[in-house]
Design an enzyme around this catalytic site. Structure first.
Site, PDB file in Angstrom:
ATOM      1  N   GLU A   1      60.753 -33.481   4.380  1.00 54.91           N
ATOM      2  CA  GLU A   1      60.998 -34.798   3.774  1.00 54.91           C
ATOM      3  C   GLU A   1      61.158 -34.758   2.257  1.00 54.91           C
ATOM      4  OE1 GLU A   1      58.991 -37.984   5.822  1.00 54.91           O
ATOM      5  OE2 GLU A   1      59.086 -39.227   4.031  1.00 54.91           O
TER       6      GLU A   1
ATOM      7  N   LYS B   1      55.472 -33.182  12.366  1.00 50.18           N
ATOM      8  CA  LYS B   1      54.447 -33.858  11.559  1.00 50.18           C
ATOM      9  C   LYS B   1      53.217 -34.044  12.432  1.00 50.18           C
ATOM     10  CE  LYS B   1      57.006 -36.623   8.190  1.00 50.18           C
ATOM     11  NZ  LYS B   1      57.250 -37.991   7.706  1.00 50.18           N
TER      12      LYS B   1
ATOM     13  N   HIS C   1      53.881 -50.414   7.592  1.00 53.57           N
ATOM     14  CA  HIS C   1      52.565 -49.914   7.189  1.00 53.57           C
ATOM     15  C   HIS C   1      51.736 -51.009   6.520  1.00 53.57           C
ATOM     16  CE1 HIS C   1      54.205 -45.558   7.357  1.00 53.57           C
ATOM     17  NE2 HIS C   1      53.659 -45.922   8.498  1.00 53.57           N
TER      18      HIS C   1
ATOM     19  N   GLU D   1      61.289 -47.734  17.957  1.00 51.12           N
ATOM     20  CA  GLU D   1      61.754 -46.504  17.293  1.00 51.12           C
ATOM     21  C   GLU D   1      63.151 -46.117  17.783  1.00 51.12           C
ATOM     22  OE1 GLU D   1      60.119 -45.057  14.839  1.00 51.12           O
ATOM     23  OE2 GLU D   1      57.975 -45.447  15.088  1.00 51.12           O
TER      24      GLU D   1
ATOM     25  N   HIS E   1      59.510 -48.817   7.913  1.00 52.40           N
ATOM     26  CA  HIS E   1      58.125 -48.357   7.893  1.00 52.40           C
ATOM     27  C   HIS E   1      57.321 -48.843   6.684  1.00 52.40           C
ATOM     28  CE1 HIS E   1      59.344 -45.964  11.272  1.00 52.40           C
ATOM     29  NE2 HIS E   1      58.145 -45.428  11.397  1.00 52.40           N
TER      30      HIS E   1
ATOM     31  N   ASN F   1      62.184 -43.428   8.054  1.00 47.13           N
ATOM     32  CA  ASN F   1      61.174 -44.430   7.736  1.00 47.13           C
ATOM     33  C   ASN F   1      61.742 -45.836   7.621  1.00 47.13           C
ATOM     34  OD1 ASN F   1      59.115 -42.492   7.604  1.00 47.13           O
ATOM     35  ND2 ASN F   1      59.757 -41.942   5.535  1.00 47.13           N
TER      36      ASN F   1
ATOM     37  N   ARG G   1      65.158 -36.974   5.385  1.00 44.05           N
ATOM     38  CA  ARG G   1      64.193 -37.302   6.441  1.00 44.05           C
ATOM     39  C   ARG G   1      63.566 -38.675   6.213  1.00 44.05           C
ATOM     40  NH1 ARG G   1      59.873 -33.405   9.696  1.00 44.05           N
ATOM     41  NH2 ARG G   1      59.089 -35.079  10.977  1.00 44.05           N
TER      42      ARG G   1
ATOM     43  N   ARG H   1      44.235 -20.350  11.870  1.00 41.13           N
ATOM     44  CA  ARG H   1      45.357 -20.456  10.914  1.00 41.13           C
ATOM     45  C   ARG H   1      46.701 -20.683  11.612  1.00 41.13           C
ATOM     46  NH1 ARG H   1      42.587 -16.162   8.392  1.00 41.13           N
ATOM     47  NH2 ARG H   1      41.322 -16.974   6.680  1.00 41.13           N
TER      48      ARG H   1
ATOM     49  N   LYS I   1      67.024 -37.318  15.547  1.00 41.87           N
ATOM     50  CA  LYS I   1      65.867 -36.845  14.788  1.00 41.87           C
ATOM     51  C   LYS I   1      65.998 -35.348  14.506  1.00 41.87           C
ATOM     52  CE  LYS I   1      61.054 -36.952  13.901  1.00 41.87           C
ATOM     53  NZ  LYS I   1      59.759 -37.575  14.088  1.00 41.87           N
TER      54      LYS I   1
ATOM     55  N   HIS J   1      52.169 -49.932  16.393  1.00 40.85           N
ATOM     56  CA  HIS J   1      53.031 -49.296  15.389  1.00 40.85           C
ATOM     57  C   HIS J   1      54.517 -49.605  15.630  1.00 40.85           C
ATOM     58  CE1 HIS J   1      54.459 -46.333  12.535  1.00 40.85           C
ATOM     59  NE2 HIS J   1      55.231 -45.818  13.492  1.00 40.85           N
TER      60      HIS J   1
HETATM   61  P1  NAD Z   1      49.281 -43.669  21.954  1.00 41.93           P
HETATM   62  O1  NAD Z   1      49.263 -42.217  22.012  1.00 41.93           O
HETATM   63  O2  NAD Z   1      48.031 -44.377  21.589  1.00 41.93           O
HETATM   64  O3  NAD Z   1      49.834 -44.250  23.334  1.00 41.93           O
HETATM   65  C1  NAD Z   1      49.877 -45.643  23.528  1.00 41.93           C
HETATM   66  C2  NAD Z   1      49.074 -46.018  24.799  1.00 41.93           C
HETATM   67  O4  NAD Z   1      49.853 -45.646  25.929  1.00 41.93           O
HETATM   68  C3  NAD Z   1      47.752 -45.292  24.935  1.00 41.93           C
HETATM   69  O5  NAD Z   1      46.804 -46.193  25.458  1.00 41.93           O
HETATM   70  C4  NAD Z   1      48.046 -44.188  25.962  1.00 41.93           C
HETATM   71  O6  NAD Z   1      46.901 -43.847  26.713  1.00 41.93           O
HETATM   72  C5  NAD Z   1      49.068 -44.877  26.815  1.00 41.93           C
HETATM   73  N1  NAD Z   1      50.009 -43.989  27.501  1.00 41.93           N
HETATM   74  C6  NAD Z   1      50.717 -42.968  26.979  1.00 41.93           C
HETATM   75  N2  NAD Z   1      51.548 -42.466  27.899  1.00 41.93           N
HETATM   76  C7  NAD Z   1      51.360 -43.187  29.026  1.00 41.93           C
HETATM   77  C8  NAD Z   1      51.948 -43.172  30.317  1.00 41.93           C
HETATM   78  N3  NAD Z   1      52.931 -42.324  30.636  1.00 41.93           N
HETATM   79  N4  NAD Z   1      51.497 -44.073  31.229  1.00 41.93           N
HETATM   80  C9  NAD Z   1      50.513 -44.963  30.923  1.00 41.93           C
HETATM   81  N5  NAD Z   1      49.952 -45.043  29.717  1.00 41.93           N
HETATM   82  C10 NAD Z   1      50.356 -44.151  28.788  1.00 41.93           C
HETATM   83  O7  NAD Z   1      50.372 -44.200  20.906  1.00 41.93           O
HETATM   84  P2  NAD Z   1      51.937 -43.946  20.764  1.00 41.93           P
HETATM   85  O8  NAD Z   1      52.535 -45.281  20.627  1.00 41.93           O
HETATM   86  O9  NAD Z   1      52.455 -43.002  21.768  1.00 41.93           O
HETATM   87  O10 NAD Z   1      51.983 -43.199  19.353  1.00 41.93           O
HETATM   88  C11 NAD Z   1      51.510 -43.812  18.177  1.00 41.93           C
HETATM   89  C12 NAD Z   1      51.023 -42.741  17.232  1.00 41.93           C
HETATM   90  O11 NAD Z   1      52.122 -41.878  16.925  1.00 41.93           O
HETATM   91  C13 NAD Z   1      50.528 -43.282  15.914  1.00 41.93           C
HETATM   92  O12 NAD Z   1      49.314 -42.646  15.598  1.00 41.93           O
HETATM   93  C14 NAD Z   1      51.595 -42.876  14.907  1.00 41.93           C
HETATM   94  O13 NAD Z   1      51.067 -42.646  13.620  1.00 41.93           O
HETATM   95  C15 NAD Z   1      52.106 -41.614  15.536  1.00 41.93           C
HETATM   96  N6  NAD Z   1      53.470 -41.251  15.129  1.00 41.93           N
HETATM   97  C16 NAD Z   1      53.682 -39.986  14.711  1.00 41.93           C
HETATM   98  C17 NAD Z   1      54.945 -39.580  14.344  1.00 41.93           C
HETATM   99  C18 NAD Z   1      55.189 -38.166  13.943  1.00 41.93           C
HETATM  100  O14 NAD Z   1      56.286 -37.853  13.474  1.00 41.93           O
HETATM  101  N7  NAD Z   1      54.226 -37.294  14.110  1.00 41.93           N
HETATM  102  C19 NAD Z   1      56.018 -40.479  14.435  1.00 41.93           C
HETATM  103  C20 NAD Z   1      55.773 -41.768  14.882  1.00 41.93           C
HETATM  104  C21 NAD Z   1      54.479 -42.151  15.234  1.00 41.93           C
END
Ligand code: NAD
Length: 374
Positions: A238, A144, A253, A186, A249, A246, A242, A122, A228, A267
């Site tokens: 949100e 999130k 999406h 971003e 976005h 987006n 917040r 939990r 942020k 993304h």
């Molecule tokens: P990811 O975690 O897939 O990383 C992208 C790639 O980079 C992966 O192949 C990873 O292995 C590689 N990588 C990461 N750090 C590295 C480093 N230092 N050196 C070499 N390679 C590295 O994707 P992302 O772009 O980091 O995140 C995208 C995700 O985040 C999506 O699922 C999206 O929905 C989510 N997201 C969440 C929020 C939130 O508020 N929670 C906000 C925006 C995006």
């Protein structure tokens, strides 16, 4: 060189520490949170191969033991299967209520492990060590968490704030350029939504940032996290402001869905294209001058980013189908599409009042240009 941003959320408040060399100091930084000298770490295979031993050494120097599990890199890891594996492993490791789970990786690992921490017993505390630019400036802050399911992205999840975020800017050096630029989508979003001076700064310093200038990287990450943190402190779940985060976005999406969440469009690339389209739509509705979307595009292009629909390889569905995909976004309220539009760079606002015709026109023009170029 180290910066700190405080995320002010009452008893769920925490710090985001930003700067180089933080993994090597992880023990010293995390130990005040620990009831016993032990942490469990979840990472992805790519990040673990590059950075897990630095973290192990950084923890060991403060006498903290570490157990780690790794999952495959990539969006497909944000799944029920990985959640089950992660929770099983955490329970096998006898993680207790006061222990700390560490998420070491990009947004995929942060979202998945944060969600596992939210539901395990939990709710156990977790520390984010974001390693992608996107995770440092966006996903690791704000609480999130979640996974993707057959019906769509991020549809199962929880709000669960981390206890600490360590954004080690050294690790950005190992990111592939495409992933770095996706994260930059971003960063530029923050300037576009609420701070014209930050956009001007990025316009001037973006190229240095891209080529590895550490001071510029720290400034950009800190500014983004600060923006942020301010928004999240005003509106954690949100209900209002917040949603500004987006910007771009709703378009993004739909484009991600249309490209099957594949490598055709990351993304952050979708966010950049979505921001350009949101400004185009704002100009079409007479909210800002036509110069504003042009400035946005020029900046993105100069950074070497995807900017237009024509930069997405392969075919896209027609404008009606794209609008249909937008309507499936979870941010739809009472069946109305919610958009973030802008009265100019740095002046975004939320509205549900977007005539479908204007939206259709903007998409058709962009699709026509794509067809012309292919
Ligand atoms: P990811 O975690 O897939 O990383 C992208 C790639 O980079 C992966 O192949 C990873 O292995 C590689 N990588 C990461 N750090 C590295 C480093 N230092 N050196 C070499 N390679 C590295 O994707 P992302 O772009 O980091 O995140 C995208 C995700 O985040 C999506 O699922 C999206 O929905 C989510 N997201 C969440 C929020 C939130 O508020 N929670 C906000 C925006 C995006």
């Amino acid at each position: 060189m180290q910066e700190k941003v405080h995320v002010s959320l009452g008893e769920r408040s925490y710090d985001v520490i930003i700067g180089p060399g933080l993994m090597a100091r992880a023990g010293e930084l995390i130990s005040p949170l620990l009831p016993r000298p032990r942490v469990v770490v979840v990472s992805d295979e790519t990040v673990a191969a590059l950075h897990l031993e630095t973290l192990r050494a950084g923890l060991a120097s403060s006498g903290i033991a570490m157990e780690a599990m790794t999952l495959p890199a990539g969006e497909a890891t944000k799944s029920w299967e990985s959640l089950t594996r992660t929770c099983d492993w955490l329970l096998d490791q006898k993680v207790e209520r006061r222990d700390i789970v560490v998420a070491l990786g990009g947004g995929v690992i942060g979202d998945l492990v944060g969600f596992a921490a939210a539901v395990l017993r939990r709710g156990v505390r977790f520390v984010q060590i974001p390693t992608s630019l996107l995770a440092q400036v966006d996903s690791s802050v704000g609480g999130k968490t979640g996974i993707n399911v057959r019906q769509g992205k991020n549809l199962i999840g929880a709000f669960h704030q981390p206890a600490l975020v360590l954004a080690d800017t050294d690790v950005l050096a190992t990111l592939a350029e495409r992933d770095f630029l996706a994260g930059y989508g971003e960063v530029v979003k923050y300037g576009l939504l609420g701070d014209a001076a930050f956009f001007d700064w990025l316009d001037e310093n973006g190229p240095a940032l891209k080529s590895g200038d550490m001071a510029a990287r720290i400034t950009a990450v800190t500014k983004s996290v600060q923006m942020k943190a301010d928004i999240v402190a005003r509106d954690e779940t949100e209900q209002g402001d917040r949603a500004l985060l987006n910007l771009g976005h709703t378009f993004c999406h739909a484009l991600e869905a249309a490209t099957g969440y594949s490598n055709r469009l990351l993304h952050g690339e979708g966010v950049a294209i979505g921001c350009a389209l949101a400004f185009e739509l704002s100009a079409r509705l007479g909210l800002c001058s036509q110069e504003e979307p042009s400035r946005v595009r020029e900046h993105l292009k100069r950074m070497g980013m995807k900017t237009d629909l024509s930069d997405i390889p392969g075919d896209l569905p027609d404008s009606d189908a794209l609008i249909e995909l937008m309507a499936q976004d979870k941010k739809v309220l009472d069946g109305k599409l919610r958009f973030i539009l802008a009265r100019g760079i740095g002046q975004a606002f939320v509205t549900s009042d977007v005539p479908r015709d204007a939206l259709g026109d903007v998409l058709q023009a962009a699709l026509k240009e794509k067809a012309r170029q292919s």
